[in-house]
Write an enzyme that holds these catalytic residues in place. Structure first.
Site, mmCIF file in Angstrom:
data_model
loop_
_atom_site.group_PDB
_atom_site.id
_atom_site.type_symbol
_atom_site.label_atom_id
_atom_site.label_comp_id
_atom_site.label_asym_id
_atom_site.label_seq_id
_atom_site.Cartn_x
_atom_site.Cartn_y
_atom_site.Cartn_z
ATOM 1 N NE ARG A 145 -3.252 -1.650 8.347
ATOM 2 C CZ ARG A 145 -2.838 -2.162 7.189
ATOM 3 N NH1 ARG A 145 -2.882 -3.476 7.005
ATOM 4 N NH2 ARG A 145 -2.381 -1.376 6.229
ATOM 5 N NE ARG A 179 6.274 6.566 0.853
ATOM 6 C CZ ARG A 179 5.405 6.323 1.838
ATOM 7 N NH1 ARG A 179 4.334 5.580 1.599
ATOM 8 N NH2 ARG A 179 5.601 6.825 3.050
ATOM 9 N N GLY A 224 -5.373 7.975 4.663
ATOM 10 C CA GLY A 224 -4.562 8.863 5.487
ATOM 11 C C GLY A 224 -3.182 9.082 4.909
ATOM 12 C CE LYS A 233 -3.852 1.945 2.685
ATOM 13 N NZ LYS A 233 -4.614 1.792 3.942
ATOM 14 C CG ASP A 280 -0.234 0.266 9.646
ATOM 15 O OD1 ASP A 280 -0.798 1.060 10.420
ATOM 16 O OD2 ASP A 280 0.254 0.610 8.558
ATOM 17 C CE LYS A 331 -0.906 4.060 12.231
ATOM 18 N NZ LYS A 331 -0.215 4.333 10.946
ATOM 19 N NE ARG A 379 -6.195 8.492 10.392
ATOM 20 C CZ ARG A 379 -5.568 7.629 9.596
ATOM 21 N NH1 ARG A 379 -6.236 7.072 8.592
ATOM 22 N NH2 ARG A 379 -4.304 7.335 9.790
#
Length: 439
Positions: free
Chosen positions: A394, A29, A95, A24, A319, A346, A123
């Site tokens: 998650r 990126r 995020g 991810k 994570d 998170k 957040r």
């Protein structure tokens, strides 16, 4: 998946070989750097989850041409910079995406308004906005920089910035802003975090100087950098590979292999910890792909024991603590996880939700302000709960893995968000022999 819940039921051993979805972090990126670069960037193995697709759409908003050419294969035609978007930039639940995009956008004379889904809007973004403001960007938004907010960039000054917390996202935002800052930037990193941005900037032609000074990393990006399109082969995501691998460790008689997993030492803290707990994890076929070491990982059912996880390891596995906590629930003794307060900001308060979910399944968990302790008995937990995930992918996947080895089935209330990071999760686990059905 539908709006219904999802249930995992204990059954027979899990067996098989699967491939991890694309990483991810690198997928985000590749989109952003491809849009910033001049010329064509091709990507293979892109994670086509909702978060990355939101970043792809955002890059279109900033003027890049982004097209899918096949499963996991994408082409980005960059213009050498960002143009001002004509509409609000919606980053969904991403995020990582929004923080890196804000850093990149700050370097250009434009005005952009960012928003996201309910989770992302809750957040705080101030940790990224503060250094950008010191460089000369301005912003207008809610308390603590929560979305929606408007950012105005351009005419940035150089900056030497010491990270107040271990955050690859903040580091990356400053480096991306520094591409168009007068005098360049230097980021001082007391605790090492994932270094994908530094590696990928080099792959796109930038000069990035990394020095270790007394155990403290200094990352310098000189002024006047130009990025050129390139080819990116995205390795498998270790954060996603963690789910089938932990399932292989806790379901009796199982043997699961995940191929093509990235082995960057700043991302493999979970695997180190599981081995310390006595897990039978074997890494093989190690090779290099697009500047990252990758390999195949095999997990076999193991009787594990509790450990104290060093707090300094947190950046390499931040994570993965929810799925580590699941492994700890099957281990004998206490597994102590401290120094992980970052989990509270998170997609959800992951400390609270991990503890609540495990407790609902009969696990003894001691929650602390900056971490938690799982008191394992060496026996399969009771299970039998409906776990509230609060929209966190998650948390959802971790408790579904627990249900495959618990005494009775475990259900989660919102499976739809799993697609943000792991589209095909349920199908993969079924292919290995797991019993996952709508609840």
């Amino acid at each position: 998946m539908t709006a219904a819940g999802l249930k995992s039921t204990p059954g027979g051993p899990l067996r098989g070989t699967v491939r991890a979805p694309g990483d991810k972090s690198i997928s985000h990126r590749s989109m952003i750097l491809g849009a910033l670069a001049s010329g064509t960037t091709t990507v293979e193995g892109l994670l086509e989850g909702a978060d990355v697709l939101a970043t792809a759409q955002a890059m279109r908003s900033f003027g890049a041409r982004v097209e899918q050419e096949g499963v996991g294969r994408w082409r980005i035609e960059g213009q050498g910079g960002f143009l001002e978007p004509s509409d609000v930039v919606d980053c969904g639940n991403a995020g990582t995406g929004v923080r890196l995009i804000m850093g990149a956008a700050a370097g250009f004379p434009l005005c952009a308004t960012f928003t996201g889904d309910g989770s992302l809007r809750s957040r705080p973004m101030s940790r990224v906005l503060d250094p950008l403001a010191r460089m000369g960007a301005t912003w207008l938004g809610r308390d603590k920089g929560r979305l929606p907010l408007t950012l105005k960039g351009g005419n940035l000054r150089g900056l030497q910035y010491t990270l107040p917390m271990a955050s690859a996202q903040v580091k990356s935002a400053v480096l991306l802003a520094g591409l168009h800052a007068e005098g360049g930037v230097e980021v001082i990193e007391p605790e090492a975090t994932r270094d994908h941005t530094e590696r990928m900037l080099r792959a796109f032609g930038a000069e990035v100087i990394v020095e270790d000074q007394g155990g403290v990393r200094h990352i310098r990006l000189p002024a006047g950098q130009k990025l050129t399109g390139t080819h990116v082969a995205v390795p498998g995501d270790p954060s996603s590979a963690a789910f089938p691998l932990v399932a292989g460790l806790i379901v009796p008689g199982s043997e699961v292999t995940v191929e093509g997993v990235m082995l960057n030492e700043l991302r493999t803290g979970l695997f180190t910890t599981l081995r310390e707990m006595g897990a039978d994890l074997v890494i093989s076929n190690v090779r290099e792909s697009s500047g990252e070491e990758v390999g195949d990982i095999t997990a076999r059912y193991s009787r594990m024991h509790g450990v104290v996880v060093p707090p300094e390891r947190a950046p390499a596995m931040i994570d993965e603590y929810p799925i580590l906590a699941v492994a700890a629930a099957f281990a004998t003794g206490d597994t102590v996880m401290r120094g992980v307060g970052e989990m509270r900001v998170k997609e959800s308060d992951r400390i609270a939700l991990t503890a609540a979910g495990l407790e609902a399944c009969g696990v003894d968990v001691e929650e602390e302000p900056e971490g938690f302790i799982v008191h394992g008995t060496g026996q399969a937990p009771r299970g039998g709960a409906m776990v509230e995930t609060h929209g966190d992918h998650r948390i959802a996947m971790s408790h579904l893995i627990l249900g495959l080895a618990a005494q009775s089935a475990v259900s989660i209330d919102e499976p739809g968000m799993i697609a943000t990071s792991f589209p095909g999760f349920a199908e993969m686990m079924r292919g290995l022999g797991g019993d996952l059905v709508e609840a």
